[in-house]
Design a protein around this motif. Structure first.
Motif, PDB file in Angstrom:
ATOM      1  N   GLN A   1       0.811  -1.207   0.000  1.00 24.78           N
ATOM      2  CA  GLN A   1       0.000   0.000   0.000  1.00 24.78           C
ATOM      3  C   GLN A   1       0.850   1.265   0.000  1.00 24.78           C
ATOM      4  O   GLN A   1       0.352   2.344  -0.330  1.00 24.78           O
ATOM      5  CB  GLN A   1      -0.907   0.005   1.241  1.00 24.78           C
ATOM      6  CG  GLN A   1      -1.967  -1.089   1.207  1.00 24.78           C
ATOM      7  CD  GLN A   1      -2.925  -0.919   0.060  1.00 24.78           C
ATOM      8  OE1 GLN A   1      -3.455   0.170  -0.187  1.00 24.78           O
ATOM      9  NE2 GLN A   1      -3.159  -1.992  -0.686  1.00 24.78           N
ATOM     10  N   GLY A   2       2.085   1.140   0.344  1.00 29.97           N
ATOM     11  CA  GLY A   2       2.982   2.295   0.373  1.00 29.97           C
ATOM     12  C   GLY A   2       3.169   2.839   1.773  1.00 29.97           C
ATOM     13  O   GLY A   2       2.262   2.769   2.608  1.00 29.97           O
ATOM     14  N   THR A   3       4.337   3.374   2.003  1.00 26.76           N
ATOM     15  CA  THR A   3       4.623   4.049   3.272  1.00 26.76           C
ATOM     16  C   THR A   3       5.265   5.398   2.946  1.00 26.76           C
ATOM     17  O   THR A   3       6.145   5.489   2.087  1.00 26.76           O
ATOM     18  CB  THR A   3       5.532   3.188   4.176  1.00 26.76           C
ATOM     19  OG1 THR A   3       5.713   3.843   5.442  1.00 26.76           O
ATOM     20  CG2 THR A   3       6.902   2.939   3.546  1.00 26.76           C
ATOM     21  N   ARG A   4       4.808   6.411   3.618  1.00 28.20           N
ATOM     22  CA  ARG A   4       5.248   7.771   3.292  1.00 28.20           C
ATOM     23  C   ARG A   4       6.518   8.128   4.038  1.00 28.20           C
ATOM     24  O   ARG A   4       6.628   7.919   5.254  1.00 28.20           O
ATOM     25  CB  ARG A   4       4.149   8.779   3.635  1.00 28.20           C
ATOM     26  CG  ARG A   4       4.449  10.215   3.213  1.00 28.20           C
ATOM     27  CD  ARG A   4       3.230  11.097   3.435  1.00 28.20           C
ATOM     28  NE  ARG A   4       2.090  10.659   2.657  1.00 28.20           N
ATOM     29  CZ  ARG A   4       1.889  10.984   1.390  1.00 28.20           C
ATOM     30  NH1 ARG A   4       2.749  11.781   0.752  1.00 28.20           N
ATOM     31  NH2 ARG A   4       0.812  10.546   0.757  1.00 28.20           N
ATOM     32  N   VAL A   5       7.454   8.700   3.291  1.00 27.45           N
ATOM     33  CA  VAL A   5       8.699   9.209   3.868  1.00 27.45           C
ATOM     34  C   VAL A   5       8.751  10.710   3.586  1.00 27.45           C
ATOM     35  O   VAL A   5       8.646  11.128   2.431  1.00 27.45           O
ATOM     36  CB  VAL A   5       9.929   8.515   3.265  1.00 27.45           C
ATOM     37  CG1 VAL A   5      11.212   9.198   3.714  1.00 27.45           C
ATOM     38  CG2 VAL A   5       9.948   7.034   3.646  1.00 27.45           C
ATOM     39  N   THR A   6       8.902  11.476   4.637  1.00 22.86           N
ATOM     40  CA  THR A   6       8.994  12.919   4.505  1.00 22.86           C
ATOM     41  C   THR A   6      10.296  13.388   5.135  1.00 22.86           C
ATOM     42  O   THR A   6      10.539  13.109   6.318  1.00 22.86           O
ATOM     43  CB  THR A   6       7.806  13.629   5.175  1.00 22.86           C
ATOM     44  OG1 THR A   6       6.584  13.135   4.612  1.00 22.86           O
ATOM     45  CG2 THR A   6       7.890  15.139   4.956  1.00 22.86           C
TER      46      THR A   6
END
Length: 123
Positions: free
Chosen positions: A115-120
């Motif tokens: 599903q994806g994982t967000r990296v900021t």
């Protein structure tokens, strides 16, 4: 049905590090390859790194030296260690896996996505 579960994303300051994990679960004949892609806002999804079950790794030329991919075949889990992060690394990171399967006596390779994982990365 095989599923991928990603973890490890989040907010990090520039220069920092993150370790992403991707665990494959479910019934499968053999896990051939796992990889990470990323998609930044307004950009196309791009390959970051991939690794075979035999631990042959490929990392995008622009990211070599900062990213390391590894795999634990006993856990069907791939890891992406990211160091010296900068704002350009901000993206959603997606796990991808190529699964060898036999369906109705027919061998096939199936690709699945997490599903994806967000990296900021904050500057």
């Amino acid at each position: 049905q095989v599923q991928l579960m990603e973890s490890g994303g989040g907010l990090v300051q520039a220069g920092g590090s993150l370790r992403l994990s991707c665990a494959a679960s479910g019934r499968m004949f053999r896990l051939n390859r796992m990889g990470w892609y990323r998609q930044a806002p307004g950009k196309q999804r791009e390959l970051v790194a991939s690794i075979t079950s035999g631990s042959t790794a490929t990392v995008s030329d622009s990211l070599k030296g900062r990213l390391t991919i590894s795999i634990d075949n006993t856990k069907n889990t791939a890891y992406l260690q990211m160091d010296s992060l900068n704002a350009e690394d901000t993206a959603v990171y997606y796990c991808n896996a190529a699964i060898f399967d036999i369906h109705n006596m027919i061998p096939r390779v199936v690709e699945i996505w997490g599903q994806g994982t967000r990296v900021t990365v904050s500057s």
